[in-house]
Enzyme design. Structure first.
Site, PDB file in Angstrom:
ATOM      1  N   SER A 128      38.015  32.234  30.593  1.00  0.00           N
ATOM      2  CA  SER A 128      36.916  31.344  30.955  1.00  0.00           C
ATOM      3  C   SER A 128      35.601  31.837  30.376  1.00  0.00           C
ATOM      4  O   SER A 128      35.387  33.048  30.223  1.00  0.00           O
ATOM      5  CB  SER A 128      36.796  31.266  32.486  1.00  0.00           C
ATOM      6  OG  SER A 128      35.601  30.625  32.877  1.00  0.00           O
ATOM      7  N   TYR A 153      35.654  34.865  40.668  1.00  0.00           N
ATOM      8  CA  TYR A 153      36.500  34.109  39.739  1.00  0.00           C
ATOM      9  C   TYR A 153      36.387  34.707  38.332  1.00  0.00           C
ATOM     10  O   TYR A 153      37.396  34.977  37.668  1.00  0.00           O
ATOM     11  CB  TYR A 153      36.081  32.641  39.728  1.00  0.00           C
ATOM     12  CG  TYR A 153      36.674  31.850  38.582  1.00  0.00           C
ATOM     13  CD1 TYR A 153      38.027  31.524  38.566  1.00  0.00           C
ATOM     14  CD2 TYR A 153      35.886  31.434  37.498  1.00  0.00           C
ATOM     15  CE1 TYR A 153      38.576  30.813  37.508  1.00  0.00           C
ATOM     16  CE2 TYR A 153      36.426  30.726  36.445  1.00  0.00           C
ATOM     17  CZ  TYR A 153      37.770  30.421  36.456  1.00  0.00           C
ATOM     18  OH  TYR A 153      38.308  29.716  35.407  1.00  0.00           O
TER      19      TYR A 153
END
Length: 336
Positions: A128, A153
């Site tokens: 990501s 995350y």
């Protein structure tokens, strides 16, 4: 022909990638746990699209279930693995970190071990843009250090990259990580801004605009993501012949390991993104301006030169075009 294992196949990116593989005549084994992080009905609708196509098989498994994943790898012996299953969402990771530990860390460990035991030809996994965290220099390059994640995350995605490198180094598994930049488009996630904005605006409700609309994102259209993913999947990672251990490149290695950004390289102001949506919907949004949320990055922008050099492709779909396609899908699917 051995199947390609696609985890997270009922997810946004997973469904589109599996569909593209099937369209090429390949066999796909899809795995998903169909969790309730967002509308399960949408996930099931995506899954039904895949199940209607020849060459697709599905197993409902949580990648964090080590026993089930070991049995799956032994039974299926996939030639390649496209690992897209993960607990998504920056803000939710503040409230439910245990979900991220289970899915993104334990689950990824199970994937790596399965790839090791079956010596798969190529593992491609989703990282990501969030890994860039506190970096302020734009555009983000794979050469940049990613040691300052600002959400849990992002920390799990950084951990995935490090874990993957260890397995590539120790066991010679060709492994490629893709840092996705704010993916949007038809069949998208309901927890993402475009989905939330569209739903609220069609209902005549105000939209929550974080960072006072001054946040910048490299919005990347789903079809471009799929094209990039498949091209990378078809070209297994190789050791970098020019690797210098005295000045190592973070995106390559002496092991068969690569990291690539996959973004549109056109950073867009959140307010301009909303303007594109207003144009597609033919209405003006009532905006509730709010401060930036904990864990959110202020700006993202992708340098995709490495991806272009590796597979000859960089995303380029204009935001206005992509948003209009999403609105067309949304109105057809939900029939507001």
């Amino acid at each position: 022909m051995s199947a390609t294992l696609v985890t997270g196949c009922a997810g946004f990116i997973g469904m589109h990638c599996a569909q593209a593989l099937l369209a090429r005549g390949e066999r796909v084994l899809g795995v998903d746990n169909l969790n309730a992080y967002y509308d399960v009905g949408l996930k099931q609708a995506r899954l039904q699209r895949l199940q209607a196509q020849p060459g697709f098989a599905f197993e409902r498994i949580d990648v964090a279930d080590g026993v089930a994943m070991r049995a799956l790898f032994e039974r299926v012996r996939p030639a390649r693995v496209l690992h897209l299953a993960a607990q998504a969402g920056v803000r939710y990771s503040i409230d439910a970190p245990d979900d991220y530990t289970a899915s993104n860390l334990l689950g990824f460990g199970n994937i790596l071990q399965g790839c090791r035991t079956q010596q798969v030809a190529h593992l491609v996994f989703a990282s990501s843009s969030s890994v860039y965290g506190g970096n302020a220099r734009l555009p983000f390059s794979e050469r940049d250090a990613v040691d300052h994640p600002i959400s849990y995350y992002a920390a799990t995605k950084k951990a995935n990259e490090v874990m993957a490198h260890a397995y590539a180094h120790l066991y010679g598994i060709p492994t490629t990580g893709l840092r996705f930049f704010t993916v949007y488009g038809p069949w998208g996630r309901p927890d993402m801004a475009l989905f939330k904005f569209t739903r609220a605006m069609l209902a005549g409700e105000a939209i929550d605009v974080y960072g006072d609309g001054q946040l910048v994102r490299d919005f990347t259209y789903i079809d471009d993501i799929v094209e990039g993913v498949l091209r990378v999947l078809d070209k297994p990672a190789t050791p970098d012949a020019g690797h210098d251990p005295l000045a190592p490149h973070p995106g390559t290695s002496a092991a068969p390991y690569r990291i690539f950004n996959i973004g549109n390289s056109t950073p867009t102001l959140l307010l301009d993104y909303i303007t594109a949506l207003e144009s597609a919907l033919g209405t003006t949004a009532a905006k509730r301006m709010l401060p930036i949320q904990p864990g959110d990055m202020h700006s993202t922008a992708a340098d995709t030169a490495a991806l272009a050099a590796w597979v000859g492709f960089s995303p380029a779909t204009p935001v206005r075009e992509g948003v209009a396609r999403f609105v067309h899908w949304y109105k057809g699917f939900y029939k507001p």
